[in-house]
Scaffold this active site. Structure first.
Site, PDB file in Angstrom:
ATOM      1  N   LYS A  82       0.849  -1.196   0.000  1.00  0.00           N
ATOM      2  CA  LYS A  82       0.000   0.000   0.000  1.00  0.00           C
ATOM      3  C   LYS A  82       0.875   1.234   0.000  1.00  0.00           C
ATOM      4  CE  LYS A  82      -4.132   1.820   0.407  1.00  0.00           C
ATOM      5  NZ  LYS A  82      -3.713   2.910  -0.494  1.00  0.00           N
ATOM      6  N   LYS A 106       4.654   1.891   8.800  1.00  0.00           N
ATOM      7  CA  LYS A 106       3.433   2.607   9.176  1.00  0.00           C
ATOM      8  C   LYS A 106       2.251   1.650   9.298  1.00  0.00           C
ATOM      9  CE  LYS A 106       3.053   6.568   7.180  1.00  0.00           C
ATOM     10  NZ  LYS A 106       2.745   7.682   6.240  1.00  0.00           N
ATOM     11  N   LYS A 118       5.416   2.546  -2.687  1.00  0.00           N
ATOM     12  CA  LYS A 118       5.335   3.963  -3.029  1.00  0.00           C
ATOM     13  C   LYS A 118       5.582   4.107  -4.518  1.00  0.00           C
ATOM     14  CE  LYS A 118       4.453   7.818  -0.813  1.00  0.00           C
ATOM     15  NZ  LYS A 118       3.417   7.926   0.229  1.00  0.00           N
ATOM     16  N   THR A 202      -5.817  11.792   7.677  1.00  0.00           N
ATOM     17  CA  THR A 202      -4.434  11.968   8.126  1.00  0.00           C
ATOM     18  C   THR A 202      -4.348  13.087   9.156  1.00  0.00           C
ATOM     19  OG1 THR A 202      -3.701  11.259   5.935  1.00  0.00           O
ATOM     20  CG2 THR A 202      -2.048  12.239   7.382  1.00  0.00           C
ATOM     21  N   ASN A 233      -3.738  19.521   2.679  1.00  0.00           N
ATOM     22  CA  ASN A 233      -4.799  18.696   3.261  1.00  0.00           C
ATOM     23  C   ASN A 233      -4.490  18.291   4.694  1.00  0.00           C
ATOM     24  OD1 ASN A 233      -5.658  15.580   3.731  1.00  0.00           O
ATOM     25  ND2 ASN A 233      -7.298  16.718   2.741  1.00  0.00           N
ATOM     26  N   SER A 362      -7.674   4.560   4.504  1.00  0.00           N
ATOM     27  CA  SER A 362      -7.528   3.934   3.185  1.00  0.00           C
ATOM     28  C   SER A 362      -7.832   2.444   3.280  1.00  0.00           C
ATOM     29  CB  SER A 362      -6.101   4.140   2.657  1.00  0.00           C
ATOM     30  OG  SER A 362      -5.910   5.457   2.222  1.00  0.00           O
TER      31      SER A 362
END
Length: 428
Positions: A82, A106, A118, A202, A233, A362
């Site tokens: 992810k 994470k 990523k 987040t 954001n 997510s």
């Protein structure tokens, strides 16, 4: 198509520390604390897969331009990988490798069944038309069609991308498999299977982490002040939610500069202003313009770096006055700054914990897509805050157990989970 020529890595920006080296220096300390065996260490320090592609795009002027794109899958032992996709001129392979590894840690630290990945494309989306960005996104998706998949690798938005790009990605991938595949990507528009609560997720995680840390330090929100560096954001939502809890937000910043109001900035007003001024605070009159570098050194209780990597370094760490740093961005504190911060007695809630609220929701989006059933916003928020609080408490307890800073404790928790999973699954 995949590049076939010999690849020469773009050089990192030399006035910034190498993010991969920063990540590995923390990884090494945690591995030593855990007594990690050489075999597991060697597997975890290297990414599983690095894919580099050249993406030809017909530009609006009729000329074909070739963009270089990356996808790094760091680890999949806990589940499908992810991680976000960033569109930025400063993307380079070491950055993508570091961010992919950060995603592994994470996901592990908040105990969700994902590995880390990523992606990125070297481009400047601010100079490209809507059609050019769409063709680039679809070309990247086609180039990565054998990498992406709901059970393999699940991308998401990052710097320079958002729900629009994720919608194009989902559509293009769905064409390649001959069926609508919403679970292949998260961060989609709500009408296409996006989750309620994802936009602020987040920033909400940053708020939850900050309040948990403030509780450990005996700081009362209504008697505390903060600055938020970065008003995109993550930063704007973190500022808004902290302000709602009573924290006085004295300073914020974005690409146009830093803004200060000793009596506290009206965050709702600042957000409304930037929303009608191309996402920027330039010209905002509710605060006084100040030097952006000085914002990090302001005399406040809480510092939230929520912009880019390596803004806190050995060059400015000595002058930070905040008692608590909560990292909204990925890698905002360089490894060279760690000993200085620790010596000053500043608590740091590290990025792999503080900003993991985004990947948590997510994950919720992916679960809902696979179930074909949408959760209410209250359910999303309640579950996300519970996961973030539980993760904080586990990392804090680990930091007390080993007498190490929160950053190293977070790596210990994450690496231990991944290493144990390898052991139970039967090695390599």
């Amino acid at each position: 198509m995949a590049a076939t020529t010999v690849y020469k890595e773009p050089a990192p920006i030399m006035d910034r520390e190498n993010p991969l080296e920063s990540m590995m220096s923390r990884f090494n300390i945690a591995a030593e604390i855990l007594g990690l065996d050489d075999s597991t260490y060697n597997v975890l320090k290297a990414p599983d897969k690095q894919v580099i592609v050249n993406i030809p795009v017909t530009m609006d002027n009729g000329k074909v331009r070739v963009f270089e794109g990356y996808r790094v899958v760091h680890n999949t032992i806990l589940g499908p990988s992810k991680g976000g996709i960033r569109y930025d001129m400063n993307v380079h392979i070491d950055e993508v490798k570091a961010l992919a590894a950060w995603m592994t840690w994470k996901c592990a630290v908040v105990d969700i069944p994902y590995g880390g990945a990523k992606g990125g494309i070297i481009c400047d989306p601010t100079t490209m038309s809507l059609g050019e960005i769409e063709r680039l996104t679809r070309g990247y998706t086609l180039a990565m069609k054998d990498v992406f998949g709901p059970d393999r690798d699940i991308p998401a938005p990052d710097m320079g991308t958002g729900p629009r790009e994720m919608a194009w990605l989902m559509d293009e991938f769905s064409k390649t498999v001959g069926a609508t595949s919403p679970a292949v990507v998260t961060g989609k528009p709500l009408v296409m299977g996006g989750s309620l609560g994802r936009t602020e997720a987040t920033g909400r995680g940053v708020m939850v982490s900050a309040l948990a840390a403030m509780g450990k330090l005996g700081m009362k929100p209504e008697e505390s002040s903060a600055v938020v560096q970065g008003f995109g954001n993550v930063g704007s939502w973190a500022a808004k939610l902290l302000a709602e809890k009573g924290v006085k937000i004295k300073g914020v910043s974005d690409i146009s500069g830093a803004y200060w109001n000793d009596n506290g900035i009206n965050i709702d007003e600042a957000i409304a202003y930037k929303n009608v001024h191309n996402g920027r605070l330039e010209g905002y009159t509710g605060a006084t313009l100040m030097n952006a570098d000085e914002l990090l050194l302001a005399d406040v209780d809480v510092l939230v770096p929520a912009a880019v990597e390596d803004v806190i370094t050995e060059h400015n760490a000595h002058d930070i006055k905040a008692k608590l740093i909560v990292e909204g961005a990925n890698g905002p504190t360089s490894a060279s700054a760690d000993p200085i911060i620790n010596e000053k007695g500043i608590m740091v809630v590290p990025d792999i914990l503080a900003n993991s609220g985004g990947v948590t929701v997510s994950y919720f989006e992916w679960v809902q897509n696979r179930l074909g059933y949408k959760w209410s916003e209250d359910m999303v928020i309640e579950r996300a805050e519970r996961i973030m609080t539980d993760a904080f408490e586990k990392v804090y307890a680990t930091s007390q157990k080993y007498n190490v800073p929160m950053r190293i404790a977070a790596y210990v928790v994450a690496i231990d989970k991944v290493a144990q999973t390898y052991k139970f699954r039967g090695g390599f």
